[in-house]
Design a protein around this motif. Structure first.
Motif, PDB file in Angstrom:
ATOM      1  N   GLU A 259       0.870  -1.171   0.000  1.00  0.00           N
ATOM      2  CA  GLU A 259       0.000   0.000   0.000  1.00  0.00           C
ATOM      3  C   GLU A 259       0.905   1.219   0.000  1.00  0.00           C
ATOM      4  O   GLU A 259       1.531   1.546   1.001  1.00  0.00           O
ATOM      5  CB  GLU A 259      -0.897  -0.002   1.237  1.00  0.00           C
ATOM      6  CG  GLU A 259      -1.898   1.168   1.266  1.00  0.00           C
ATOM      7  CD  GLU A 259      -2.801   1.095   2.469  1.00  0.00           C
ATOM      8  OE1 GLU A 259      -2.923   2.114   3.169  1.00  0.00           O
ATOM      9  OE2 GLU A 259      -3.379   0.007   2.717  1.00  0.00           O
ATOM     10  N   ARG A 260       0.995   1.836  -1.228  1.00  0.00           N
ATOM     11  CA  ARG A 260       2.010   2.871  -1.444  1.00  0.00           C
ATOM     12  C   ARG A 260       3.382   2.284  -1.154  1.00  0.00           C
ATOM     13  O   ARG A 260       3.784   1.324  -1.782  1.00  0.00           O
ATOM     14  CB  ARG A 260       1.697   4.105  -0.612  1.00  0.00           C
ATOM     15  CG  ARG A 260       0.371   4.763  -0.996  1.00  0.00           C
ATOM     16  CD  ARG A 260       0.118   6.028  -0.214  1.00  0.00           C
ATOM     17  NE  ARG A 260      -1.155   6.607  -0.580  1.00  0.00           N
ATOM     18  CZ  ARG A 260      -1.692   7.669   0.002  1.00  0.00           C
ATOM     19  NH1 ARG A 260      -1.035   8.276   0.997  1.00  0.00           N
ATOM     20  NH2 ARG A 260      -2.853   8.135  -0.398  1.00  0.00           N
ATOM     21  N   ALA A 261       4.105   2.838  -0.152  1.00  0.00           N
ATOM     22  CA  ALA A 261       5.444   2.320   0.136  1.00  0.00           C
ATOM     23  C   ALA A 261       5.428   1.231   1.190  1.00  0.00           C
ATOM     24  O   ALA A 261       6.462   0.597   1.453  1.00  0.00           O
ATOM     25  CB  ALA A 261       6.357   3.464   0.580  1.00  0.00           C
ATOM     26  N   ALA A 262       4.285   0.992   1.855  1.00  0.00           N
ATOM     27  CA  ALA A 262       4.231   0.053   2.976  1.00  0.00           C
ATOM     28  C   ALA A 262       4.014  -1.378   2.493  1.00  0.00           C
ATOM     29  O   ALA A 262       3.212  -1.623   1.586  1.00  0.00           O
ATOM     30  CB  ALA A 262       3.111   0.440   3.935  1.00  0.00           C
ATOM     31  N   LYS A 263       4.740  -2.337   3.106  1.00  0.00           N
ATOM     32  CA  LYS A 263       4.566  -3.749   2.805  1.00  0.00           C
ATOM     33  C   LYS A 263       3.409  -4.295   3.656  1.00  0.00           C
ATOM     34  O   LYS A 263       3.250  -3.939   4.824  1.00  0.00           O
ATOM     35  CB  LYS A 263       5.835  -4.525   3.122  1.00  0.00           C
ATOM     36  CG  LYS A 263       7.065  -4.033   2.367  1.00  0.00           C
ATOM     37  CD  LYS A 263       6.933  -4.296   0.883  1.00  0.00           C
ATOM     38  CE  LYS A 263       8.215  -3.900   0.153  1.00  0.00           C
ATOM     39  NZ  LYS A 263       8.110  -4.079  -1.282  1.00  0.00           N
ATOM     40  N   LEU A 264       2.609  -5.188   3.078  1.00  0.00           N
ATOM     41  CA  LEU A 264       1.477  -5.773   3.779  1.00  0.00           C
ATOM     42  C   LEU A 264       1.708  -7.267   3.959  1.00  0.00           C
ATOM     43  O   LEU A 264       2.192  -7.956   3.037  1.00  0.00           O
ATOM     44  CB  LEU A 264       0.182  -5.532   2.997  1.00  0.00           C
ATOM     45  CG  LEU A 264      -0.227  -4.067   2.761  1.00  0.00           C
ATOM     46  CD1 LEU A 264      -1.483  -4.016   1.907  1.00  0.00           C
ATOM     47  CD2 LEU A 264      -0.455  -3.375   4.096  1.00  0.00           C
ATOM     48  N   TYR A 265       1.340  -7.785   5.150  1.00  0.00           N
ATOM     49  CA  TYR A 265       1.483  -9.208   5.462  1.00  0.00           C
ATOM     50  C   TYR A 265       0.134  -9.762   5.897  1.00  0.00           C
ATOM     51  O   TYR A 265      -0.739  -9.028   6.398  1.00  0.00           O
ATOM     52  CB  TYR A 265       2.526  -9.419   6.552  1.00  0.00           C
ATOM     53  CG  TYR A 265       3.925  -9.020   6.110  1.00  0.00           C
ATOM     54  CD1 TYR A 265       4.779  -9.972   5.553  1.00  0.00           C
ATOM     55  CD2 TYR A 265       4.348  -7.704   6.205  1.00  0.00           C
ATOM     56  CE1 TYR A 265       6.054  -9.602   5.127  1.00  0.00           C
ATOM     57  CE2 TYR A 265       5.618  -7.326   5.766  1.00  0.00           C
ATOM     58  CZ  TYR A 265       6.469  -8.277   5.224  1.00  0.00           C
ATOM     59  OH  TYR A 265       7.707  -7.914   4.776  1.00  0.00           O
TER      60      TYR A 265
END
Length: 579
Positions: free
Chosen positions: A544-550
């Motif tokens: 999400e944009r620059a953030a990694k999602l787990y």
């Protein structure tokens, strides 16, 4: 199409033809009619003077009308509809056509001709209208232009005097866009030629050579000596005639006279030789007689050779002048076209010289040569005008895409070699390919920027976490208290991980996700990076944009794994210290 109520051959019908461009005249206009030259048609339209129809031509017309009437029933059976003859004019135009037959909906036309050997050779089994000689295709193409017909039944038949069918052949002709464009351009050029037409004197009858006036009969008698002779007077008359022979050869009449005179001079030589032989038969030697005869003979021979050589050289010169004039006429037309085309200037037709030479091949008179060259020149002008219109259409297509001009560095070659339809397709293909490559490049650039930004944020988060840990860390204990103090942060981390693991044991919504930053907040005071998670077997399921999602469902497993790592930390520390 507007139908005109006219009867063929009436004064009203002739008046109508004089004001319109007619399908039956189209072959002559394009120079492909064996019955009328383009120059003859040009003269008729420009002056309004139409030659009288001779008896033989009128009989041919009458036979054609009878055969047409008898053949109409055959045509109606083939088409399956009734046909009616008519004269029509194209809507809003000056193009006209006389139809042997047309269906009620005007979608099918019928054209009939008397069967001849040329048509027999063309109309074999399986032939189509495209196989017919050009003069027939041109007439039917203008008929289709005027009526909008989708097809034309072409029929050729032969009948006996009683109306019994001897032979019939037929095929279907469908409109040809290229031929139609040639016809339209041809009438436009014909219009220009009519406007610039200059009245010519009536065609002279075919030149018949005339030899000089006959000399008096040569009379010589000898009996050992010359007893009677008019040789001296004959010589004076002969020399006067020779000197009066013209060597200025320009017209067909001049050349015909010269050729006849060449033969006449040869006859004079033969006559003098015969007189000499007659005299020799009467006496052994009479010098004056022989010298006179030889002088006259030499003069006749010299004039014969001079004229014969001059006829050949001047004929070749006049042929060259006719060809050169034709080539220069086309050049002037092309130069006028190119004055508005700039860098897209068109060349002279590649086959112009060969076409002009072929046009005069076999022609005996200069008049027929000029007519043939005029027709060839007109066709070359028509072709050049069509080429120019195609180039202008192509230039207009490219002008609509100036924002992609760099894609068409070969624009001059494209405009010269492509049809507008092909060029339009090529332009669309090149632009689509360019836009696809540009979109891919921009996407790759955006992906690179996204990756760099994500890495930057991760570094910043790691640095911030490390800074927070440094602020929370107690002062370094003395060396003897190091072992006991080392267990305290490990115990804190263990309890933190355990609490998060137990909290994540609750049911988790399917597909739920957690950001890396939020995960780090849950396991604080410890933290982990995306690379760290990957090293223990957990990869992001999105971004999400620059953030990694787990996956949120993986949180207990992550905490368990982290707990195991924390549990093993004292042992690893001891091993490291021992080492």
């Amino acid at each position: 199409m507007k139908i005109v109520q006219l009867t063929q051959g009436t004064p009203e019908w002739h008046a109508h033809r004089a004001q319109h461009y007619n399908a039956s005249d189209a072959p002559a206009m394009l120079g492909c009619s064996p019955y009328k030259s383009r120059q003859d048609l040009l003269r008729e339209v420009a002056t309004g003077i139409v030659p009288e129809v001779d008896a033989a031509t009128q009989k041919r017309f009458d036979d054609g009308h009878r055969f047409e009437a008898w053949a109409r029933t055959l045509a109606e059976e083939i088409i399956g509809e009734e046909l009616f003859p008519c004269v029509g004019v194209a809507d809003g135009g000056i193009y006209s056509a006389s139809f042997d037959g047309l269906t009620l909906l005007e979608d099918t036309a019928w054209e009939h001709k008397s069967l001849n050997n040329e048509l027999r050779a063309a109309m074999v089994d399986g032939c189509t209208g495209a196989d017919l000689p050009k003069l027939y295709r041109v007439q039917m193409e203008q008929q289709a232009l005027v009526s909008g017909a989708e097809r034309v039944l072409f029929m050729a038949s032969k009948w006996d005097a009683a109306g019994d069918l001897i032979e019939e052949r037929h095929c279907w002709y469908t409109p040809d866009p290229e031929l139609r464009a040639e016809i339209i351009a041809g009438w436009e050029q014909f219009d220009l030629d009519v406007d610039s037409y200059q009245t010519e004197p009536a065609a002279a009858p075919e030149a018949v050579g005339r030899a000089p006036d006959q000399l008096p009969a040569l009379h010589i008698e000898v009996t050992g000596m010359v007893t009677a002779s008019n040789l001296h007077q004959w010589k004076d008359a002969a020399i006067a005639v020779f000197q009066g022979i013209s060597t200025d050869l320009t017209t067909d009449q001049d050349f015909a006279d010269a050729e006849k005179t060449v033969k006449w001079c040869g006859e004079i030589e033969d006559q003098l030789k015969a007189a000499k032989q007659h005299a020799l038969g009467q006496t052994a030697s009479i010098d004056e007689l022989f010298r006179t005869i030889d002088a006259i003979s030499a003069e006749a021979r010299a004039k014969r050779l001079e004229l014969d050589k001059l006829v050949k050289s001047r004929k070749e010169a006049v042929r060259t002048e006719i060809l050169t004039a034709g080539r220069e006429a086309v050049r002037a037309h092309v130069d006028q076209i190119n004055s508005s085309l700039g860098q897209h200037a068109i060349p002279l037709p590649a086959t112009l010289t060969a076409d002009l030479a072929a046009a005069i091949k076999g022609k005996k008179s200069f008049t027929s040569m000029r007519d043939a060259v005029d027709a060839t020149v007109a066709n070359a002008k028509i072709a050049s005008s069509q080429t120019a219109e195609r180039v202008r259409a192509n230039v207009a297509i490219l002008a609509k895409h100036d924002d992609h001009a760099s894609l068409f560095a070969d624009r001059i070659l494209l405009c010269a070699s492509k049809s507008p339809e092909d060029l339009g397709n090529l332009v669309a293909a090149r632009i689509a390919d360019f836009e696809a490559r540009e979109a891919k490049r921009l996407e790759e650039e955006r992906e690179r920027i996204r990756k760099e930004e994500a890495e930057r944020l991760e570094r910043e988060q790691l640095e911030a976490a490390q800074a927070r840990e440094a602020e929370k860390a107690p002062p370094t204990p003395p060396a003897d208290a190091e072992a006991s103090a080392a267990a305290e942060p490990v115990a804190t981390a263990r309890s933190t991980v355990a609490s998060v693991a137990s909290a994540g044991a609750a049911p988790t919504p399917a597909g739920a996700r957690i950001k890396l930053g939020d995960l780090n907040e849950l396991i604080a005071p410890i933290s982990i990076t995306a690379q760290g998670l990957a090293s223990i077997g957990f990869k992001p399921v999105g971004s999400e944009r620059a953030a990694k999602l787990y996956a949120l469902a993986d949180l207990p497993a992550i905490c368990t794994k982290l707990g195991q790592i924390v549990e093993a930390a004292p042992a690893r520390a001891a091993q490291k210290k021992a080492a």
